[in-house]
Design an enzyme around this catalytic site. Structure first.
Site, PDB file in Angstrom:
ATOM      1  N   ASP A 294       1.000  -7.788   2.573  1.00  0.00           N
ATOM      2  CA  ASP A 294       1.316  -6.258   1.986  1.00  0.00           C
ATOM      3  C   ASP A 294       3.168  -5.597   1.731  1.00  0.00           C
ATOM      4  O   ASP A 294       3.036  -4.445   2.701  1.00  0.00           O
ATOM      5  CB  ASP A 294       0.244  -5.375   2.737  1.00  0.00           C
ATOM      6  CG  ASP A 294       0.196  -3.539   2.783  1.00  0.00           C
ATOM      7  OD1 ASP A 294       0.830  -3.558   1.514  1.00  0.00           O
ATOM      8  OD2 ASP A 294      -0.652  -3.372   3.140  1.00  0.00           O
TER       9      ASP A 294
ATOM     10  N   SER B 256       3.683   3.007   8.697  1.00  0.00           N
ATOM     11  CA  SER B 256       4.011   1.203   7.478  1.00  0.00           C
ATOM     12  C   SER B 256       4.961   0.743   6.519  1.00  0.00           C
ATOM     13  O   SER B 256       5.530   2.272   6.540  1.00  0.00           O
ATOM     14  CB  SER B 256       2.881   1.955   5.996  1.00  0.00           C
ATOM     15  OG  SER B 256       1.502   2.017   6.644  1.00  0.00           O
TER      16      SER B 256
ATOM     17  N   HIS C 248       0.909  -1.542   0.177  1.00  0.00           N
ATOM     18  CA  HIS C 248       0.269   0.286  -0.186  1.00  0.00           C
ATOM     19  C   HIS C 248       0.668   1.618  -0.085  1.00  0.00           C
ATOM     20  O   HIS C 248       0.366   2.501  -0.195  1.00  0.00           O
ATOM     21  CB  HIS C 248      -0.773   0.002   0.988  1.00  0.00           C
ATOM     22  CG  HIS C 248      -0.847   0.386   2.475  1.00  0.00           C
ATOM     23  ND1 HIS C 248      -0.257  -1.131   3.348  1.00  0.00           N
ATOM     24  CD2 HIS C 248      -0.244   1.763   3.542  1.00  0.00           C
ATOM     25  CE1 HIS C 248      -0.034  -0.119   4.838  1.00  0.00           C
ATOM     26  NE2 HIS C 248      -0.623   0.848   4.230  1.00  0.00           N
TER      27      HIS C 248
HETATM   28  N1  ARG Z   1      -4.580   0.415   7.079  1.00  0.00           N
HETATM   29  C1  ARG Z   1      -3.227   1.076   6.035  1.00  0.00           C
HETATM   30  C2  ARG Z   1      -2.722   1.587   6.960  1.00  0.00           C
HETATM   31  O1  ARG Z   1      -2.897   3.360   7.240  1.00  0.00           O
HETATM   32  C3  ARG Z   1      -3.432   1.133   4.988  1.00  0.00           C
HETATM   33  C4  ARG Z   1      -3.536  -0.349   5.191  1.00  0.00           C
HETATM   34  C5  ARG Z   1      -3.901  -0.572   3.142  1.00  0.00           C
HETATM   35  N2  ARG Z   1      -4.872  -1.790   2.622  1.00  0.00           N
HETATM   36  C6  ARG Z   1      -5.682  -1.208   2.528  1.00  0.00           C
HETATM   37  N3  ARG Z   1      -7.252  -2.578   2.382  1.00  0.00           N
HETATM   38  N4  ARG Z   1      -6.794  -0.101   1.619  1.00  0.00           N
HETATM   39  O2  ARG Z   1      -0.922   2.470   7.497  1.00  0.00           O
END
Ligand code: ARG
Length: 749
Positions: free
Chosen positions: A220, A684, A84
């Site tokens: 991811d 992330s 992501h």
């Molecule tokens: N929640 C994650 C973050 O803010 C991002 C994940 C992205 N994946 C998704 N299915 N939108 O770091």
């Protein structure tokens, strides 16, 4: 007697902060955390984590693309981050014919690697404390504006002294809301290329349904490479550039982990508000976030209609949709969690004690034991002597009105925080709302002094690439719908919408013209509603038409509204800034024995804790609730589903149990796991490291139960969700057959 009780309470309550809470500066680890970390299982020395002169862990951690974290994993500059985090670049490099976002991509040689338009990674060189230097230039009598000016002057000097003639980027940041200052020296590399990515059905498995949720089954990750010139210096993209030979790269461990094993994460957490006062939390829960959530959902629904119909549109809008969706769920989760845990009430109790402490200094009152009992972390200066001298009295008065100012500020800005979020989301989600203003100054050159050899053709040529950028991936039907939706929402939700829209709304109320028709008409008349129209206008410009362009007028008024601050607003802001700073200063003064860490602000931090299950009873495929396996992925599989589809090859590998050397001892292929590290957005892509500093996973998410985490850390519930490095290796090796990547890695079996 009282003294004894106080001593006892002191012993009970001044325990070290829960080990897992805290986003620590690397330069403070040795002093604040090292003993603790060693006890928990760290085998490295502080020097091996952070050293200015010798290679250390910090040399392998980079900030990726400004908003994420990544790590160097080979001596040839391979960079590992989340899928992501590379999402925007992967989508940008994809076309309907070569759809890497959907199908994945694996470069088999350097020559096959793909260069996105713009992507950089930032290495951390060193940091230092400049609090004394900056604070020494300030005094309490200064206005906020003078204070800021003085700080900025000093910052400019510090930056210049440390940038080594322009070689480095130096950033000085404020911590504890202006109570401390540190500078950071960085080196930025701008030639970064895509090496490998799994298909979305792996990298984003579970989609928005599983986003922010546990149990999780997402691969991811994505892989890039940093290039530099032949001497290893940063350089703009050039064919002659070579893979960077980094100072250090992370070894990878396939040995796995068990419950309670030490785990630490280094990365660039973006923003936390752990000092946020109760009234600020109330404002977010009741005003700001509901507006954000509502406007995001409206934008998403409008976008999705067009994205589902056309694959190229889907690719073009994938990244902005994902980011809106991510915060939509996050803010909604925050509202729920903050409400459920009564976070504001918790904070209010502490503020009450702080207030009494501040006033007790004036009156010479001692706090009693009940006060102290109700707040473990606000202890310390429980016995105070009444002030004697004039300066003592002044000093003691310092904090007494602070909470009132803060509370007053929030009550005066509640409504505005809501309106601003509707407005902000309109600006964020709609290019028609922003493009006109952003292009205004460029286009106005068509009507200013043009020089002798001016032709409209030349003007267009000169500005073509900027125009291309503005309209990159612009799909008019989607844009028009989002524009309409957002402006309607904003106009109906605010007490004072911008004049143009307000007038149109009035006409609609009078029955003269529908609001939709007004907007459609504005779009039809505007030169900004498509790139073709704009270019045709440039070739044949008309100043009157430009000045009165309906989308330009709306766009300018939207921005002006968003930025507008009356003199009273500014005074209110200044007072609040000062009070907030004093509140933090006072709270720290009240509890001098606590260990403090500053709020996240996109600077490099370390957080340590352990592998730990989530005590929330949710169905999970693994026998214990701290990791998931491929079996669980397959259990979620829904053929052809947008979110839960799986590539056939992965299903086949699972059937054959063909996991290579990556299965755990029980023969399962681990996919995701949980640690109790203290992270937030921006982390992330951060490496999860074992006690020896070996990579065991990649942090990529948090759990919905702990969405209050940005304002309060809950050791019971807050978890980091990580991709197991064995799953990453399995996908690269067994799924993609990219042996060339595996061969570059340092794997400890
Ligand atoms: N929640 C994650 C973050 O803010 C991002 C994940 C992205 N994946 C998704 N299915 N939108 O770091």
């Amino acid at each position: 007697m009282k003294k004894i009780i106080l001593c006892l309470l002191f012993a009970v309550f001044i325990l070290p902060m829960k080990a897992n809470e805290g986003m620590w500066f690397l330069m403070h680890i040795e002093r604040l955390n090292y003993v603790d970390m060693q006890k928990m299982g760290l085998k490295l020395t502080p020097e091996e984590i952070y050293s200015v002169n010798h290679q250390s862990l910090k040399d392998a951690i980079v900030q990726f693309g400004g908003g994420c974290t990544a790590e160097i994993i080979s001596k040839n500059g391979l960079v590992l981050t989340n899928h992501h985090c590379g999402y925007g670049q992967i989508a940008e490099l994809s076309t309907e014919e070569n759809d890497y976002l959907t199908n994945g991509f694996w470069a088999k040689s350097y020559a096959e690697e793909l260069k996105p338009k713009s992507l950089s990674v930032r290495f951390f060189v060193r940091m230092d404390d400049v609090s004394q230097r900056i604070l020494g230039k300030l005094n309490d009598a200064m206005s906020e504006a003078d204070r800021e000016k003085t700080i900025n002057q000093e910052i400019a000097k510090i930056e210049k002294e440390n940038n080594d003639g322009g070689k480095y980027t130096v950033s000085v940041k404020s911590f504890y809301n202006g109570n401390e200052f540190y500078y950071f020296v960085y080196q930025d590399y701008t030639d970064v290329r895509l090496v490998g990515t799994p298909p979305s059905s792996v990298g984003k498995f579970g989609g928005d349904t599983d986003n922010w949720e546990w149990p999780r089954h997402t691969g991811d990750f994505s892989i890039f490479r940093v290039y530099g010139d032949k001497d290893g210096n940063p350089a703009d993209y050039a064919e002659t550039n070579v893979p960077l030979q980094p100072k250090y790269h992370l070894p990878i461990s396939t040995k796995g982990y068990k419950e309670n094993d030490f785990a630490m994460i280094l990365g660039y957490p973006g923003r936390t508000n752990r000092w946020m006062p109760a009234a600020g939390i109330d404002q977010n829960v009741n005003y700001a976030y509901p507006a954000w959530v509502e406007a995001s959902k409206k934008a998403m629904d409008a976008m999705k209609v067009y994205m589902d119909k056309n694959q190229q549109v889907k690719l073009d809008y994938a990244s902005s949709y994902a980011s809106i969706a991510n915060y939509w769920k996050n803010r909604d989760g925050m509202i729920q969690a903050l409400t459920k845990h009564k976070t504001a009430d918790e904070k209010r109790k502490k503020e009450l004690i702080f207030n009494r402490w501040a006033n007790s200094k004036v009156k010479g009152n001692n706090l009693d034991a009940t006060d102290i009992k109700s707040s473990s972390s606000l202890m310390g200066a429980a016995t105070t002597k009444a002030p004697q001298t004039k300066t003592e009295i002044e000093e003691s008065l310092k904090y007494s009105g602070v909470m009132d100012i803060i509370n007053d500020y929030y009550s005066q800005t509640n409504q505005k925080s809501k309106e601003n979020n509707y407005l902000l989301m309109a600006l964020r989600s709609s290019k028609l709302a922003t493009i006109p203003s952003r292009m205004e100054s460029m286009l106005s050159q068509l009507f200013s002094d043009k020089g002798n050899d001016f032709t409209t053709e030349k003007f267009l040529m000169k500005n073509k690439s900027d125009i291309d950028n503005f309209y990159n991936g612009f799909y008019a039907p989607l844009e028009e719908d989002v524009y309409k939706t957002q402006l309607t929402l904003y106009t109906t939700k605010t007490n004072e919408p911008i004049t143009i829209l307000f007038n149109a709304w009035m006409k609609y109320k009078e029955g003269t013209e529908t609001f939709d028709a007004f907007i459609e008409n504005a779009i039809a008349k505007s030169i900004f509603s498509s790139q073709e129209k704009l270019e045709a206008f440039i070739l044949n410009p008309n100043e009157e038409q430009f000045k009165n362009d309906p989308l330009l007028l709306i766009s300018k008024e939207l921005f002006a509204k968003y930025r507008y601050k009356s003199e009273e607003d500014k005074a209110l802001d200044d007072e609040f800034q000062k009070a907030y700073r004093m509140m933090i200063q006072g709270m720290r003064e009240m509890n001098p024995n606590e260990k403090y860490y500053p709020d996240a602000n996109s600077t490099l931090r370390l957080t340590y804790g352990k592998v730990l299950p989530l005590p929330v009873d949710k169905r999970n495929d693994a026998s214990v609730n701290y990791f998931t396996t491929l079996k669980g992925t397959v259990a979620k599989y829904k053929p052809n589903d947008d979110e839960f589809d799986m590539p056939q090859k992965l299903i086949d590998l699972h059937k054959a149990k063909d996991f290579g050397p990556y299965a755990d001892k029980a023969g399962h292929l681990p996919v995701n796991f949980l640690t109790d590290n203290d992270i937030t957005g921006g982390n992330s892509g951060s490496p999860v490291l074992n006690g020896k500093g070996e990579l065991i996973g990649l942090a990529f998410d948090g759990n919905i139960e702990a969405m209050a985490g940005d304002v309060i850390f809950d050791p019971e519930l807050q978890r980091t969700i990580n991709v197991d490095v064995r799953y990453i290796l399995f996908i690269i090796d067994k799924y993609a057959g990219a042996k060339n990547i595996i061969d570059e890695l340092t794997i400890k079996k």
